[in-house]
Design an enzyme around this catalytic site. Structure first.
Site, PDB file in Angstrom:
ATOM      1  N   ASP A 132       0.822  -1.202   0.000  1.00 46.59           N
ATOM      2  CA  ASP A 132       0.000   0.000   0.000  1.00 46.59           C
ATOM      3  C   ASP A 132       0.860   1.257   0.000  1.00 46.59           C
ATOM      4  OD1 ASP A 132      -2.201  -1.637   0.174  1.00 46.59           O
ATOM      5  OD2 ASP A 132      -2.506  -1.319   2.323  1.00 46.59           O
ATOM      6  N   MET A 133       0.307   2.324  -0.528  1.00 46.19           N
ATOM      7  CA  MET A 133       0.997   3.613  -0.568  1.00 46.19           C
ATOM      8  C   MET A 133       1.439   4.058   0.822  1.00 46.19           C
ATOM      9  SD  MET A 133      -0.479   7.156  -2.168  1.00 46.19           S
ATOM     10  CE  MET A 133       0.338   8.726  -1.935  1.00 46.19           C
TER      11      MET A 133
END
Length: 300
Positions: A132-133
């Site tokens: 995930d970012m």
């Protein structure tokens, strides 16, 4: 053309044919067919029938003289990359929080893959997996498209593991270890979010408490499946939201998400040898964990 030369070493006195060895190395059947009809597998420089038994210390040459399944190039990025491990075929980098693993559009240049495109100079990166970012930590990237299907098979067979560290708020009691098995699907109220739902995809997370106090716990997490936001959703569902999670934690935010992909375990292609790569927590993340847990020992 991608070429790979391997000196074969027998394990436990095994006697494998060329066909059996290619299968053990997780090479797709279609590619095995190309190797055979194009005579692109050589043993000590010579082509042999696929029923030939490979001998200890034989030199095997694989000529990938056919198109890969995918070709994906990226625009050059602008930020340096933190390289944890690199060899001729792969690179493992330590991604910072708040940076996307890959661009969503062809004209974007602000993701990790863009930065690795710049770093490799004369080559191109090929994505094996993403995080995930908001998550920081280790990302495995191939330097050739021909290894991506092999790593995909390792992901499916759980030969490639990803282990995480997370600091969570204890809004409910927690056992010292356990397994969370809850299906995950789209949250109908927010396109950014996922949620536990009966009609979602199966998802399994293992956890172990490293340290805890009355308010926080440091968890070691093992992904047995790879659903979007899996760790964040599973932990929040059990009332242990990850500290500073902007989507799933109702508590006030004091910085970046405290979720760190600290360990990668995989089988080195064409060798069968297990490779373990670990990264240390950033100083800021380490200090925040220590402050919340009032711990003094190194958490790696």
């Amino acid at each position: 053309m991608y070429q790979k030369k391997i000196t074969y070493h027998q394990e436990n006195n095994e006697e494998l044919s060329i066909r059996e060895l290619l299968k053990k190395w997780l090479i797709p059947k279609k590619w095995q067919h190309f190797f055979r009809i194009q005579q692109d597998v050589l043993i000590n420089g010579q082509y042999h029938s696929f029923n030939t038994i490979v001998q200890d210390n034989d030199v095997i040459t694989l000529n990938f003289n056919f198109p890969p399944r995918t070709e994906q190039h990226y625009l050059p990025g602008h930020d340096p990359v933190d390289v944890v491990y690199e060899d001729d075929d792969i690179i493992v980098v330590n991604k910072v929080a708040s940076k996307k693993t890959h661009p969503n559009k062809a004209d974007e240049s602000d993701s990790l893959m863009n930065d690795v495109e710049t770093y490799l100079k004369n080559g191109h990166p090929y994505m094996v997996h993403r995080i995930d970012m908001e998550t920081s930590g280790l990302v495995l990237i191939s330097k050739t498209p021909y290894l991506v299907p092999i790593f995909n098979r390792q992901l499916s067979s759980k030969t490639l593991h990803r282990e995480y560290l997370a600091l969570v708020n204890l809004d409910a009691s927690i056992n010292e270890s356990g397994t969370i098995e809850q299906p995950i699907g789209q949250d109908p109220t927010d396109v950014r979010k996922r949620m536990v739902t009966s009609d979602g995809l199966s998802a399994t997370t293992e956890y172990q408490v490293v340290e805890k106090n009355a308010d926080f716990a440091l968890l070691r997490l093992n992904l047995l499946t790879g659903r979007t936001h899996q760790l964040r959703v599973h932990l929040a569902y059990n009332h242990w939201p990850i500290v500073n999670d902007p989507l799933y934690n109702p508590h006030a935010k004091t910085g970046n998400l405290i979720l760190f992909a600290h360990k990668l375990t995989f089988s080195q292609p064409f060798s069968g040898k297990t490779k373990i790569i670990q990264a240390n927590l950033s100083k800021n993340m380490y200090n925040l964990i220590c402050a919340d847990l009032t711990a003094t020992k190194k958490l790696t």
